[in-house]
Design a protein around this motif. Sequence first.
Motif, PDB file in Angstrom:
ATOM      1  N   ILE A 125       0.878  -1.186   0.000  1.00  0.00           N
ATOM      2  CA  ILE A 125       0.000   0.000   0.000  1.00  0.00           C
ATOM      3  C   ILE A 125       0.911   1.230   0.000  1.00  0.00           C
ATOM      4  CG2 ILE A 125      -1.674   1.382   1.334  1.00  0.00           C
ATOM      5  CD1 ILE A 125      -2.871  -1.262   2.330  1.00  0.00           C
ATOM      6  N   GLY A 126       0.693   2.106  -0.988  1.00  0.00           N
ATOM      7  CA  GLY A 126       1.543   3.296  -1.099  1.00  0.00           C
ATOM      8  C   GLY A 126       2.833   3.012  -1.856  1.00  0.00           C
ATOM      9  N   LYS A 127       3.055   1.750  -2.132  1.00  0.00           N
ATOM     10  CA  LYS A 127       4.265   1.376  -2.892  1.00  0.00           C
ATOM     11  C   LYS A 127       3.828   0.676  -4.178  1.00  0.00           C
ATOM     12  CE  LYS A 127       6.897   1.546   1.221  1.00  0.00           C
ATOM     13  NZ  LYS A 127       7.465   0.927   2.376  1.00  0.00           N
ATOM     14  N   ILE A 129       0.238  -0.055  -4.557  1.00  0.00           N
ATOM     15  CA  ILE A 129      -1.186  -0.352  -4.346  1.00  0.00           C
ATOM     16  C   ILE A 129      -1.913   0.866  -3.782  1.00  0.00           C
ATOM     17  CG2 ILE A 129      -2.822  -1.737  -2.984  1.00  0.00           C
ATOM     18  CD1 ILE A 129      -0.936  -4.074  -3.213  1.00  0.00           C
ATOM     19  N   SER A 130      -3.082   1.130  -4.365  1.00  0.00           N
ATOM     20  CA  SER A 130      -3.938   2.203  -3.853  1.00  0.00           C
ATOM     21  C   SER A 130      -5.393   1.776  -3.998  1.00  0.00           C
ATOM     22  CB  SER A 130      -3.689   3.490  -4.640  1.00  0.00           C
ATOM     23  OG  SER A 130      -4.692   4.440  -4.330  1.00  0.00           O
ATOM     24  N   ASP A 136      -4.566   8.940  -6.449  1.00  0.00           N
ATOM     25  CA  ASP A 136      -3.244   8.415  -6.778  1.00  0.00           C
ATOM     26  C   ASP A 136      -2.985   8.063  -8.240  1.00  0.00           C
ATOM     27  OD1 ASP A 136      -2.463   8.579  -4.062  1.00  0.00           O
ATOM     28  OD2 ASP A 136      -3.658   6.797  -3.655  1.00  0.00           O
ATOM     29  N   GLU A 137      -3.957   8.253  -9.139  1.00  0.00           N
ATOM     30  CA  GLU A 137      -3.742   7.809 -10.526  1.00  0.00           C
ATOM     31  C   GLU A 137      -2.584   8.549 -11.202  1.00  0.00           C
ATOM     32  OE1 GLU A 137      -7.187   8.480 -12.976  1.00  0.00           O
ATOM     33  OE2 GLU A 137      -7.424  10.541 -12.295  1.00  0.00           O
ATOM     34  N   ALA A 139       0.179   9.274 -10.098  1.00  0.00           N
ATOM     35  CA  ALA A 139       1.500   8.721  -9.744  1.00  0.00           C
ATOM     36  C   ALA A 139       1.971   7.698 -10.775  1.00  0.00           C
ATOM     37  CB  ALA A 139       1.437   8.078  -8.363  1.00  0.00           C
ATOM     38  N   GLU A 209       9.117  -1.871  -4.054  1.00  0.00           N
ATOM     39  CA  GLU A 209       7.863  -1.457  -4.676  1.00  0.00           C
ATOM     40  C   GLU A 209       7.206  -2.627  -5.391  1.00  0.00           C
ATOM     41  OE1 GLU A 209       8.539   1.973  -7.127  1.00  0.00           O
ATOM     42  OE2 GLU A 209       8.918   3.235  -5.392  1.00  0.00           O
TER      43      GLU A 209
ATOM     44  N   ARG B  44       6.708  15.825  -6.361  1.00  0.00           N
ATOM     45  CA  ARG B  44       6.281  14.451  -6.079  1.00  0.00           C
ATOM     46  C   ARG B  44       7.450  13.622  -5.519  1.00  0.00           C
ATOM     47  NH1 ARG B  44       2.254  10.978  -6.755  1.00  0.00           N
ATOM     48  NH2 ARG B  44       0.919  12.475  -7.808  1.00  0.00           N
ATOM     49  N   GLU B  48       7.628  11.610  -2.060  1.00  0.00           N
ATOM     50  CA  GLU B  48       7.877  10.168  -1.978  1.00  0.00           C
ATOM     51  C   GLU B  48       9.082   9.867  -1.086  1.00  0.00           C
ATOM     52  OE1 GLU B  48       7.946   8.351  -5.867  1.00  0.00           O
ATOM     53  OE2 GLU B  48       5.923   9.065  -6.335  1.00  0.00           O
ATOM     54  N   LYS B  52       8.247   7.986   2.078  1.00  0.00           N
ATOM     55  CA  LYS B  52       8.695   6.635   1.679  1.00  0.00           C
ATOM     56  C   LYS B  52       7.573   5.834   1.032  1.00  0.00           C
ATOM     57  CE  LYS B  52      12.384   6.411   5.066  1.00  0.00           C
ATOM     58  NZ  LYS B  52      12.273   7.767   5.613  1.00  0.00           N
ATOM     59  N   GLN B  53       6.712   6.493   0.329  1.00  0.00           N
ATOM     60  CA  GLN B  53       5.638   5.837  -0.425  1.00  0.00           C
ATOM     61  C   GLN B  53       5.058   6.848  -1.414  1.00  0.00           C
ATOM     62  OE1 GLN B  53       1.825   6.267   0.352  1.00  0.00           O
ATOM     63  NE2 GLN B  53       2.744   8.257   0.717  1.00  0.00           N
ATOM     64  N   LYS B  54       4.016   6.414  -2.207  1.00  0.00           N
ATOM     65  CA  LYS B  54       3.529   7.238  -3.309  1.00  0.00           C
ATOM     66  C   LYS B  54       2.134   7.834  -3.120  1.00  0.00           C
ATOM     67  CE  LYS B  54       5.709   4.046  -6.604  1.00  0.00           C
ATOM     68  NZ  LYS B  54       6.494   4.836  -7.545  1.00  0.00           N
ATOM     69  N   ASN B  55       1.334   7.290  -2.182  1.00  0.00           N
ATOM     70  CA  ASN B  55      -0.074   7.718  -2.097  1.00  0.00           C
ATOM     71  C   ASN B  55      -0.225   9.081  -1.425  1.00  0.00           C
ATOM     72  OD1 ASN B  55      -0.520   5.234  -3.194  1.00  0.00           O
ATOM     73  ND2 ASN B  55      -1.701   4.412  -1.496  1.00  0.00           N
ATOM     74  N   ILE B  56      -1.283   9.786  -1.807  1.00  0.00           N
ATOM     75  CA  ILE B  56      -1.599  11.051  -1.145  1.00  0.00           C
ATOM     76  C   ILE B  56      -3.015  10.981  -0.563  1.00  0.00           C
ATOM     77  CG2 ILE B  56      -0.058  12.505  -2.491  1.00  0.00           C
ATOM     78  CD1 ILE B  56      -2.486  13.310  -4.222  1.00  0.00           C
TER      79      ILE B  56
END
Lengths: 307, 84
Positions: A125-127, A129-130, A136-137, A139, A209, B44, B48, B52-56
């Motif tokens: 999640i966040g790596k 998965i969302s 998050d699209e 990204a 990831e 971005r 990150e 240490k991750q991608k979600n917001i």
Amino acid sequence: MEQYDLIILGGGPAGITAGIYASRKKLKTLLITKEFLGQVGLSWRIENYPGFPKINGRDLLKLFHNHLVQNEITIQNYEEAIKIEKLNTGFKLKTKEKEYNSLAIIIATGAELKKLNIKNEDRFIGKGISYCLTCDEKAFENKKVAVIGGGNTGAEAAISLLKFASEIYLLEYLDHLTCDEVLKEEIESQSRIQVITNAETLSFEGNEELKKIVYQERKTRKIHEIETDGCFIQIGVMPNTEFVKGLIDLNKKGEIISNLKTMETSHKGIFVAGDVCDFPFKQIIVAASQGASAALSAYLYIKELNN
Amino acid sequence: MTEKVKIKIYSSPDCSYCYVVKDYLSHQGIELEEIDLYEQPEKRQEMEEISKQKNIPVLIINDEIIIGWKKEKIDEALKKHGAI
């Protein structure tokens, strides 16, 4: 203790519509919601709500909310119901912060997105998965992305991702997509979306990831892997009914069993509307319609109590 | 004199949970610095690296990082850092 005729729990289309109808019946009404969002607020494109050929979910919800606040109603935003207790007359509603009394209650607490609960789901999640497409699209610009779930939400996610992703996989557990026919046609016309049916997702793999999704083809039982940078999980919802377990009857899915004519629950004085009830079609217009029915039924119930 | 709490959010205009987090903080009368990743896509990578991750949304209260809309965690951090 604050006393109301009616307490409505939930700030999605069902709760908001119930609020508008109840206040027009001059019921002293309190609407409590943990946020004004619901599943509608997470939707990037709505095309089946009359009067709005194409609208973003959050914009539609904003219009609903603006309509609600024009009425005489008390709103407690950012509060969450934790318990309903029966009193001699009416109910005591407890939130984490306060307690309120009312003669009747409408539960319109909606539903939360479901998780797959499979290997490495939490880890990524966040790596990669969302669960929130609108968040998050972006990204995944020029990346490969998978969407799990072939219902309307999943299909719409796959279509939305065409704006950013280079390749999109749409995985569905059943042997066909369950989304609306118009969405199916749109998906079939897009060469960048690859539909994989009969796919049981088994695990997510990668190092730091997400790199791969492992699934089993349900007919041949063959194991396959998809290389991907991201995955949106859109496999439906779970009703928010934890706080009423033991008080009112729920079905096996945890949805509130309702009388669809009156939106009454198994407990007199408690009504239900929207995605939290056992009606199979989880649609904005259905939720709004049930919110209206629940408020009108609650009005008749309260009127009878007061006579 | 108490030092002012630094609150920053990485968000984007389409992000529904970002909207809820910002609205909740404004409901509490709290001001924050907003970094809009649509306006400033170059941020971005910074987001990150920090989270240490991608979600917001990614909310930062002093040095505490909260990912997503988590009211209880936000309340806890706001209290801990004296913002409420």
